[in-house]
Design a protein around this motif. Structure first.
Motif, PDB file in Angstrom:
ATOM      1  N   ALA A  17      38.650  45.197  44.200  1.00 38.15           N
ATOM      2  CA  ALA A  17      38.871  46.029  45.396  1.00 38.15           C
ATOM      3  C   ALA A  17      40.257  46.665  45.327  1.00 38.15           C
ATOM      4  N   PRO A  36      40.255  57.282  50.377  1.00 42.56           N
ATOM      5  CA  PRO A  36      38.924  57.426  50.978  1.00 42.56           C
ATOM      6  C   PRO A  36      38.383  56.093  51.488  1.00 42.56           C
ATOM      7  N   ASN A  37      37.268  56.121  52.167  1.00 40.60           N
ATOM      8  CA  ASN A  37      36.623  54.882  52.636  1.00 40.60           C
ATOM      9  C   ASN A  37      36.371  53.951  51.444  1.00 40.60           C
ATOM     10  N   GLY A  38      36.695  52.692  51.655  1.00 39.80           N
ATOM     11  CA  GLY A  38      36.411  51.688  50.622  1.00 39.80           C
ATOM     12  C   GLY A  38      37.398  51.707  49.463  1.00 39.80           C
ATOM     13  N   ALA A  39      38.510  52.436  49.610  1.00 40.94           N
ATOM     14  CA  ALA A  39      39.463  52.582  48.492  1.00 40.94           C
ATOM     15  C   ALA A  39      40.299  51.326  48.237  1.00 40.94           C
ATOM     16  N   LYS A  41      42.558  50.105  51.046  1.00 39.54           N
ATOM     17  CA  LYS A  41      43.714  50.137  51.966  1.00 39.54           C
ATOM     18  C   LYS A  41      43.793  48.857  52.807  1.00 39.54           C
ATOM     19  N   SER A  42      42.684  48.533  53.492  1.00 41.12           N
ATOM     20  CA  SER A  42      42.719  47.339  54.355  1.00 41.12           C
ATOM     21  C   SER A  42      42.917  46.074  53.532  1.00 41.12           C
ATOM     22  N   THR A  43      42.328  46.036  52.357  1.00 44.08           N
ATOM     23  CA  THR A  43      42.498  44.863  51.490  1.00 44.08           C
ATOM     24  C   THR A  43      43.984  44.683  51.147  1.00 44.08           C
TER      25      THR A  43
HETATM   26  N1  LIG Z   1      35.338  40.628  52.802  1.00 46.71           N
HETATM   27  C1  LIG Z   1      34.882  41.372  51.800  1.00 46.71           C
HETATM   28  N2  LIG Z   1      33.980  40.881  50.918  1.00 46.71           N
HETATM   29  C2  LIG Z   1      33.546  41.616  49.868  1.00 46.71           C
HETATM   30  N3  LIG Z   1      33.945  42.891  49.615  1.00 46.71           N
HETATM   31  C3  LIG Z   1      34.836  43.419  50.463  1.00 46.71           C
HETATM   32  C4  LIG Z   1      35.347  42.705  51.594  1.00 46.71           C
HETATM   33  N4  LIG Z   1      36.227  43.508  52.252  1.00 46.71           N
HETATM   34  C5  LIG Z   1      36.256  44.670  51.574  1.00 46.71           C
HETATM   35  N5  LIG Z   1      35.431  44.619  50.504  1.00 46.71           N
HETATM   36  C6  LIG Z   1      35.223  45.681  49.518  1.00 46.71           C
HETATM   37  O1  LIG Z   1      36.483  46.027  48.971  1.00 46.71           O
HETATM   38  C7  LIG Z   1      36.579  47.440  48.777  1.00 46.71           C
HETATM   39  C8  LIG Z   1      37.805  47.968  49.516  1.00 46.71           C
HETATM   40  O2  LIG Z   1      37.572  47.822  50.926  1.00 46.71           O
HETATM   41  P1  LIG Z   1      38.723  48.102  52.014  1.00 46.71           P
HETATM   42  O3  LIG Z   1      38.214  47.627  53.324  1.00 46.71           O
HETATM   43  O4  LIG Z   1      40.000  47.546  51.513  1.00 46.71           O
HETATM   44  O5  LIG Z   1      38.796  49.705  51.981  1.00 46.71           O
HETATM   45  P2  LIG Z   1      39.552  50.738  52.918  1.00 46.71           P
HETATM   46  O6  LIG Z   1      40.318  51.649  52.009  1.00 46.71           O
HETATM   47  O7  LIG Z   1      40.332  50.029  53.961  1.00 46.71           O
HETATM   48  O8  LIG Z   1      38.332  51.538  53.557  1.00 46.71           O
HETATM   49  P3  LIG Z   1      38.117  52.262  54.989  1.00 46.71           P
HETATM   50  O9  LIG Z   1      38.926  53.518  54.927  1.00 46.71           O
HETATM   51  O10 LIG Z   1      36.645  52.547  54.969  1.00 46.71           O
HETATM   52  O11 LIG Z   1      38.533  51.304  56.066  1.00 46.71           O
HETATM   53  C9  LIG Z   1      35.257  48.039  49.246  1.00 46.71           C
HETATM   54  O12 LIG Z   1      34.424  48.205  48.117  1.00 46.71           O
HETATM   55  C10 LIG Z   1      34.700  46.966  50.151  1.00 46.71           C
HETATM   56  O13 LIG Z   1      33.280  46.965  50.140  1.00 46.71           O
END
Ligand SMILES: Nc1ncnc2c1ncn2[C@@H]1O[C@H](COP(=O)(O)OP(=O)(O)OP(=O)(O)O)[C@@H](O)[C@H]1O
Length: 239
Positions: A17, A36-39, A41-43
């Motif tokens: 991730a 973008p979504n799923g990039a 960021k939150s992780t």
């Molecule tokens: N708890 C989890 N278990 C498994 N996979 C996860 C989990 N949380 C996030 N992911 C995966 O990790 C990747 C990054 O997700 P993340 O939430 O960090 O993205 P993001 O950039 O914050 O997206 P968004 O802009 O949609 O909020 C994605 O493929 C997501 O499916």
């Protein structure tokens, strides 16, 4: 300074991730984290605020791994999540006092800060009500107030403008600026590229777990004759 060193997160074995992230966040600067979504960021944010551990790598604060003395690090830190969770049976005031107690903010200081920010966000009356009665935007404002009540040295915000009315959104931007100007580290994620272009000292763009750009907005766009939106769309498409 905060330093991400070779940070990788695999939720499932083999699927990264966040992949080998190296990044520095400096005092006095607003850093916008885009992607973008799923990039990832939150992780990244969740690893920084110690909600989840990295699979490998380390995050250093002033040269020390944040896991070495997690309580000392958390005392300096405020985290504003994208979906804040509260104790629903507390009033707004009770919730803010609870947070102020945890961070050992004295009575006089907390009263002053609560008055200041509740006036800014138009929440004076609502603070007497149970949190369970709050709208999404009011919850966002309460979460911001809880972060600000202890005057953090490091503030991390996940999509802070989502759900806020234009006035509150402006207040948040001004608050982020003044925290940075007083020497705090401000790190936030956003999809609103216009906001990033306007208020960030530096931005990073993450795509599919990889940091694909990092610099000041001006440097990023130098000689390209593009807006941040054009640039973002072109490089996240290529990667
Ligand atoms: N708890 C989890 N278990 C498994 N996979 C996860 C989990 N949380 C996030 N992911 C995966 O990790 C990747 C990054 O997700 P993340 O939430 O960090 O993205 P993001 O950039 O914050 O997206 P968004 O802009 O949609 O909020 C994605 O493929 C997501 O499916």
């Amino acid at each position: 300074m905060i330093e991400f060193r070779s940070i990788t997160k695999e939720y499932k074995k083999g699927i990264k991730a966040v992949d080998n992230l190296n990044l520095k966040l400096e005092e006095g600067k607003i850093f916008g984290f885009l992607g973008p979504n799923g990039a990832g960021k939150s992780t990244t944010i969740k690893m920084l605020v110690s909600i989840i551990p990295p699979t490998s790598g380390e995050i250093l604060y002033n040269g020390v791994d944040i896991r070495k003395d997690p309580v000392a690090f958390k005392k300096l830190l405020a985290y504003v999540p994208d979906e804040p969770k509260f104790y629903q049976k507390l009033t707004g005031y009770e919730y803010l006092n609870f947070i102020a107690d945890i961070f050992e903010v004295d009575e006089k200081t907390r009263k002053k800060r609560i008055e200041k920010y509740s006036a800014l966000f138009g929440l004076e009356e609502a603070l007497k009500d149970l949190v369970s009665s709050y709208s999404h935007g009011m919850g966002q404002k309460l979460s911001l107030m809880a972060a600000l009540v202890h005057n953090p040295k490091i503030i991390v915000l996940d999509e802070p403008m989502v759900g806020l009315d234009p006035k509150a959104s402006r207040e948040v931007k001004d608050i982020m600026r003044s925290l940075a100007d007083s020497g705090s580290i401000v790190f936030f994620s956003t999809h609103v590229l216009e906001v990033a272009a306007n208020i960030c000292d530096r931005v990073g763009i993450i795509n599919k777990g990889h940091l694909i750009a990092e610099s000041s907005v001006d440097e990023l766009l130098k000689g390209k004759g593009e807006t941040l939106e054009d640039y973002f769309l072109s490089i996240t498409k290529e990667a």
